[in-house]
Design an enzyme around this catalytic site. Sequence first.
Site, PDB file in Angstrom:
ATOM      1  N   CYS A  82       0.843  -1.205   0.000  1.00 48.67           N
ATOM      2  CA  CYS A  82       0.000   0.000   0.000  1.00 48.67           C
ATOM      3  C   CYS A  82       0.878   1.255   0.000  1.00 48.67           C
ATOM      4  CB  CYS A  82      -0.900  -0.045   1.234  1.00 48.67           C
ATOM      5  SG  CYS A  82      -1.668   1.510   1.700  1.00 48.67           S
ATOM      6  N   CYS A  85       0.393   3.658   2.920  1.00 48.86           N
ATOM      7  CA  CYS A  85       0.907   3.011   4.136  1.00 48.86           C
ATOM      8  C   CYS A  85       2.414   3.190   4.216  1.00 48.86           C
ATOM      9  CB  CYS A  85       0.569   1.527   4.141  1.00 48.86           C
ATOM     10  SG  CYS A  85      -1.201   1.142   4.044  1.00 48.86           S
TER      11      CYS A  85
END
Length: 182
Positions: A82, A85
């Site tokens: 991600c 992230c």
Amino acid sequence: TRIAVIAAIVVLGILGYGYLTDSNSTVLADEQSKDKKQESKQEEPQKFEAPDFTLKNIDGEEVSLSDYKGKIVFINFWATWCGPCRTEVPAFVELQDEFGSENLAILGISLDRGDLSVVPKFAEDYNINYEILYASPEVEAKYGPISSIPTTYVVDRDGFIRDGMRGFPGKDYFVKVMNHLM
């Protein structure tokens, strides 16, 4: 009893989902509305206790949310693949250093699937200094639905969910939340 368990999971999921914001904090909104509450004598907003859980960390040890009672806890759902992230991890590393383990616990719950050996490697590559755990369907249900990542819940020292957000609002946002809750 199975129906009762399913109903409880659905209710907790709905309650947890209600805490999520994309950019507005219930914690910081509390700060801004203190004067208005005092004038109108409104009731305090209802608090929801963070559902406890036990998950395995990247070393294979069991870790429970209740182990961190008395600290402010960020429960962060993320994955190695991600992009947002990956952007927030350095900020969490800095926050953990700045506020110390006596005040702050960050629990990074990995939603990676398949070959989980990528998670410890990622933690090493990013010098992660906080607890990394592997998600379970039960925890995802308790805090879900996790419809996008990163998703972060903020739990106060008494174990109540005080905020939740999708995406990464920036390190400054989390510093404000920490300062408010300390």
